[in-house]
Write a protein that holds these residues in place. Structure first.
Motif, mmCIF file in Angstrom:
data_model
loop_
_atom_site.group_PDB
_atom_site.id
_atom_site.type_symbol
_atom_site.label_atom_id
_atom_site.label_comp_id
_atom_site.label_asym_id
_atom_site.label_seq_id
_atom_site.Cartn_x
_atom_site.Cartn_y
_atom_site.Cartn_z
ATOM 1 N N UNK A 36 0.836 -1.204 0.000
ATOM 2 C CA UNK A 36 0.000 0.000 0.000
ATOM 3 C C UNK A 36 0.869 1.252 0.000
ATOM 4 N N UNK A 37 1.940 1.164 0.786
ATOM 5 C CA UNK A 37 2.818 2.316 0.955
ATOM 6 C C UNK A 37 3.602 2.631 -0.324
ATOM 7 N N UNK A 38 4.096 1.580 -0.982
ATOM 8 C CA UNK A 38 4.877 1.779 -2.203
ATOM 9 C C UNK A 38 4.010 2.379 -3.304
ATOM 10 N N UNK A 39 2.846 1.802 -3.472
ATOM 11 C CA UNK A 39 1.987 2.228 -4.577
ATOM 12 C C UNK A 39 1.292 3.552 -4.282
ATOM 13 N N UNK A 40 1.118 3.847 -3.000
ATOM 14 C CA UNK A 40 0.529 5.122 -2.625
ATOM 15 C C UNK A 40 -0.947 5.218 -2.965
ATOM 16 N N UNK A 41 -1.404 6.458 -3.072
ATOM 17 C CA UNK A 41 -2.833 6.680 -3.276
ATOM 18 C C UNK A 41 -3.198 6.849 -4.741
ATOM 19 N N UNK A 42 -2.264 6.542 -5.631
ATOM 20 C CA UNK A 42 -2.568 6.708 -7.047
ATOM 21 C C UNK A 42 -2.465 5.389 -7.803
ATOM 22 N N UNK A 43 -2.560 4.299 -7.054
ATOM 23 C CA UNK A 43 -2.432 2.992 -7.690
ATOM 24 C C UNK A 43 -3.704 2.642 -8.439
ATOM 25 N N UNK A 44 -3.538 1.904 -9.536
ATOM 26 C CA UNK A 44 -4.725 1.459 -10.276
ATOM 27 C C UNK A 44 -5.378 0.328 -9.470
ATOM 28 N N UNK A 45 -6.688 0.120 -9.650
ATOM 29 C CA UNK A 45 -7.381 -0.911 -8.860
ATOM 30 C C UNK A 45 -6.726 -2.289 -9.033
ATOM 31 N N UNK A 47 -3.873 -3.255 -7.975
ATOM 32 C CA UNK A 47 -2.406 -3.249 -7.941
ATOM 33 C C UNK A 47 -1.880 -3.592 -6.557
ATOM 34 N N UNK A 48 -2.540 -3.083 -5.523
ATOM 35 C CA UNK A 48 -2.074 -3.333 -4.156
ATOM 36 C C UNK A 48 -2.173 -4.829 -3.829
ATOM 37 N N UNK A 82 11.414 -2.961 -0.533
ATOM 38 C CA UNK A 82 11.473 -1.758 -1.352
ATOM 39 C C UNK A 82 12.735 -1.649 -2.180
#
Lengths: 318, 550
Positions: A36-45, A47-48, A82
């Motif tokens: 969650x942290x790597x992909x952040x808040x702009x990840x495509x659905x 992806x997490x 990471x």
């Protein structure tokens, strides 16, 4: 002695194993994960979830624990999620600055505390001992990070004698190493010396009331002579305990100073690891800290046995 | 007796010798240390870091230099944030982009101050009248690994970018049906439909170009980044920093600095102290309350206020029944006084805003503020909605300016009768709880994305369909979504700007997202360091124009 080593060794092993379970479980309760942290808040659905699967974050807890434990035993903890650095190598590299900080602090603090504590004890009813007592109280009251910041403002920013931050390996540049480590060690020394001075003072006062000091004085020794010749060695014994425990807490507690002075030690790795949810890095580091404390306690037990043979005579409880 | 006296003398001599040895040793250490303290010419020394494992020469000084500047050609800078990985395709971390974008990996085009795109990897381009075919002429150049820059590299990179799990990278490329190399120097993109979003994105992260095969062949996450930019990224050490070496085979004008030492100092107070002590020449970015110390700096240092980048906003959960009534959301917005929040959170660096428009320089930026600060109106709206005794949970990140913001926001909301339960949590837990599980009612964050990111099916709450919400259609605003899709397809620029303004207004009217301020970070550098560029597309640190003031 063999019985004592066996008993203490067994205690160490059981405690380490219990500690490893505890560390592992506590980190699972922390919440959040690196995917969650790597992909952040702009990840495509999706992806997490995909990354969680790829990193093995969804594996059963017992499997994750076993993989970690066997990795600890074989010295192969894998790589960080990471950056992908080798975790074991990183801990090995990072332990060096932390050990330098802790050892350097102890090398200065212990003799200084003995001198100041003895001085205060010898002059216990005189005004000059008050200076030591007040100094120790101030040293205790000042947090290391604050002392560090004040030292930086004076000696780095105002006077320019030392760098404000950074770490130089002694193998690369010895004078640079001394310059870089002076302020962090000084910041740590203030607090540690204060703690140990109080122990040394109290221990010395006890010793000064012993019969052998009276005897030494009756044989013509001065108060200072008796204290230095017969008192100091005996007063040092409780300091061994305090010193070893202080060393352990220094290794663990250097994290704040490492952050203030940007020193890439174990503490800084721990902070980065927690913030980045590098769970294997964090649980391995915490376990290393735990192991260090356990080993120090083990050595303390053995040392007590050597210093006080009466301990060896006690029957071992089974 | 004689023997005893002799032994005593010997002991004395040994002690004296030992004392002398100790004094000598201490003197040596002091001599070494004092030597180091006067060593203020380290900038002029040759770079001490190892050269990168590339074939290209990277550290040789240009022979045309008339006389070496005593300040040297090494610059030491510090940044407070270290990325969790260097893989820019799988991580959204701004700390990757700050030093890498433009300096190491170049995008296809370069965003200009006037809002247009200028040449970079692409020398020129043509867009068909229907907006469906983009043709790029690729310049002649070399990558850091010695390979030549060709159309095949561009095709490879854009295809890799299309697969990125990061929305702003893959999203704009989703309209691209095919990417082909027409010859060694020409690349053609064919779109499924016209898109206003694609062209500017190719001057941003979606357009980053690397050599063909390099993403598989190198440890990208560990920092083996190869691009065609003017600096070679090398010698990365976690929690320490990295070195940027000037790339002597760069196709464009060579930067002034041969070496840029990039250090990580996570404590901003320590970062500022390092600058004041002369350990570093520049602090790449300051944010939050440390900025309050900056006005007091002396003339040796210059504070560079950067253009506002990133909007701090409140966002409300669409899954909370309490917030479903528009009047409640309007009341929350009316209750918030942005000025004291801006002052307390970022020492006034930035400006209050009611609209989520990023970047701030967008041509559709205006003063539209549907729900300005009006506590009396807020109380009226709450009463009308029957929510005078509203209790809400405010989930907040426990670092940077967020705790301060939470205190002020909670105080302001409580003044209109809303009881606020503030819950402070660390960033990873916040991500999990808010974005992963949707367990919050209101929250606050600073973001640098455009409103497109709130599209249905994206990862954003509450307009988008959040991951934690599953297929819950209630979290997707159909009107907003339809408008968003229509806007992207408009080919006429003026029409596009007008539609964007309408989109931003609809977004503000909904009050699911309540912007508080547009944040401006600061760079602080030695006063004789010039060429510090403003932000263009992101919070990037453009090293190309840096040099000492003559």
């Amino acid at each position: 002695m063999q019985r004592l080593i066996l008993k203490s060794g067994l205690t160490l092993l059981v405690s380490a194993l219990f500690g490893s379970v505890l560390v592992f479980a506590l980190l699972r309760l922390l919440g959040g994960d690196i995917a969650q942290l790597l992909l952040g808040d702009e990840a495509v659905p999706g992806a997490v979830e995909a990354l969680q699967l790829e990193l093995g974050l969804n594996d059963p807890a017992y499997l994750q624990y076993w993989n970690w434990l066997s990795g600890l035993a074989t010295g192969d903890l894998g790589t960080s999620y990471g950056i992908g650095y080798d975790i074991f190598d990183q801990i090995r590299i990072r332990i060096v600055p932390t050990v330098f900080l802790a050892v350097g602090t102890m090398i200065i603090s212990v003799p200084l505390a003995l001198i100041l504590g003895s001085y205060a004890a010898i002059h216990v009813r005189q005004r000059r001992s008050v200076f030591v007592d007040v100094g120790a109280q101030i040293g205790l009251a000042i947090p290391a990070f604050w002392a560090g910041l004040l030292l930086v403002l004076l000696f780095a920013v105002k006077l320019g004698w030392f760098p404000a931050t950074g770490w130089v390996s002694p193998s690369e540049d010895l004078s640079g190493f001394f310059r870089a480590i002076t302020l962090p060690i000084t910041a740590l020394v203030l607090g540690r010396t204060a703690v140990m001075t109080r122990y040394a003072r109290s221990s010395m006062i006890d010793v000064m009331g012993e019969d052998y000091i009276l005897c030494a004085r009756s044989r013509g020794r001065t108060l200072r002579g008796a204290a230095l010749r017969h008192g100091l060695r005996n007063a040092s014994i409780p300091l061994v305990t305090v010193g070893i425990l202080q060393f352990g807490s220094l290794m663990v507690g250097a994290v704040v100073i490492e952050n203030v002075f940007a020193i890439p030690g174990m503490g800084r790795l721990l902070v980065t690891g927690v913030a980045g949810r590098e769970v294997i890095v964090v649980q391995s580091l915490v376990f290393v800290f735990l192991l260090m404390i356990l080993i120090l306690n083990f050595l303390l037990d053995i040392l007590y046995g050597i210093l006080d043979p009466r301990i060896l005579d006690k029957p071992v409880r089974t | 007796m004689f023997k005893r006296r002799k032994r005593v003398e010997l002991v004395k001599i040994r002690r004296r010798t030992r004392s002398i040895a100790v004094v000598m040793a201490v003197s040596l250490v002091f001599a070494a240390c004092s030597g180091a303290t006067t060593d203020d010419t380290s900038d002029t020394e040759a770079p001490t870091t190892a050269a990168p494992s590339t074939d290209a020469p990277t550290t040789a000084a240009p022979s045309t230099e008339p006389a070496p500047d005593p300040r040297g050609t090494t610059l030491t800078v510090a940044h407070f944030q270290e990325p969790p990985t260097w893989d820019y395709l799988t991580s959204n971390s701004g700390a990757i982009r700050v030093p890498i974008f433009m300096n190491v990996i170049e995008p296809l085009m370069e965003f200009q101050r006037d809002g247009s795109n200028g040449p970079l990897v692409a020398e020129s381009w043509e867009i068909s009248d229907d907006g469906l075919v983009y043709t790029f002429a690729i310049r002649e150049g070399v990558f850091h690994d010695g390979s030549t820059l060709e159309a095949a590299d561009v095709v490879y990179s854009l295809k890799a970018n299309q697969l990125s799990p990061i929305g702003p990278i893959s999203g704009p490329l989703s309209v691209v049906d095919s990417i082909e190399a027409l010859d060694e120097r020409t690349v053609q993109l064919t779109l499924s439909g016209p898109s206003q979003l694609l062209f500017p994105s190719l001057a941003n992260r979606a357009g980053m170009i690397v050599p063909e095969g390099s993403l598989e062949a190198n440890d990208i996450a560990g920092g083996e980044l190869i691009g065609s930019g003017p600096f070679v990224f090398t010698d990365f050490k976690t929690d320490v920093g990295a070195t940027f070496l000037r790339f002597e085979d760069y196709w464009g004008e060579l930067p002034y600095f041969e070496v840029i030492e990039y250090r990580y100092i996570t404590e901003q107070t320590s970062e500022l102290n390092a600058l004041l002590a002369g350990d570093i020449d520049m602090a790449v970015s300051f944010a939050g309350d440390t900025q309050a110390r900056l006005p007091g700096l002396d003339d040796d240092f210059t504070v560079h206020g950067m253009d506002p980048k990133g909007i701090n906003y409140m966002f409300l959960s669409a899954r909370s029944d309490k917030l479903a009534d528009l009047r409640v959301r309007q009341a929350i917005s009316h209750a918030l006084d942005r000025d004291p929040i801006l002052t307390a959170a970022v020492s006034g660096y930035g400006f209050p805003t009611c609209q989520y428009i990023e970047p701030y320089a967008a041509p559709f930026q205006n003063d539209y503020c549907p729900y300005p600060y009006d506590p009396a109106r807020a109380m009226e709206l709450l009463a009308e909605a029957g929510a005078s005794d509203l209790e809400i949970q405010f989930v907040v990140i426990d670092t940077a300016a967020h705790p301060t913001i939470s205190l002020i926001v909670a105080d302001q909301l409580e003044k209109v009768g809303i009881t606020v339960d503030v819950k402070l949590i660390d960033i990873p837990t916040w991500f999990d709880q808010v974005f992963g599980q949707g367990q919050y009612e209101i929250s606050n964050v600073t973001g640098g994305v455009t409103i497109d990111a709130f599209a249905c099916g994206g990862g954003r709450e509450p307009i988008g369909d959040n991951r934690g919400a599953g297929d819950d259609a209630a979290t997707c605003d159909e009107e907003y979504q339809a408008l968003l899709e229509a806007v992207d397809k408009i080919t006429d620029y003026d029409e596009f700007i007008a539609a964007q303004a309408e989109l931003a207004a609809v977004f503000a009217d909904n009050a699911w997202v309540i912007p508080l301020y547009s944040r401006s970070s600061t760079r602080v550098a030695r006063s004789d360091l010039i060429g510090i560029s403003p932000y263009m597309v992101d919070v990037e640190f453009d090293m190309r124009g840096l040099r000492w003031d003559s």
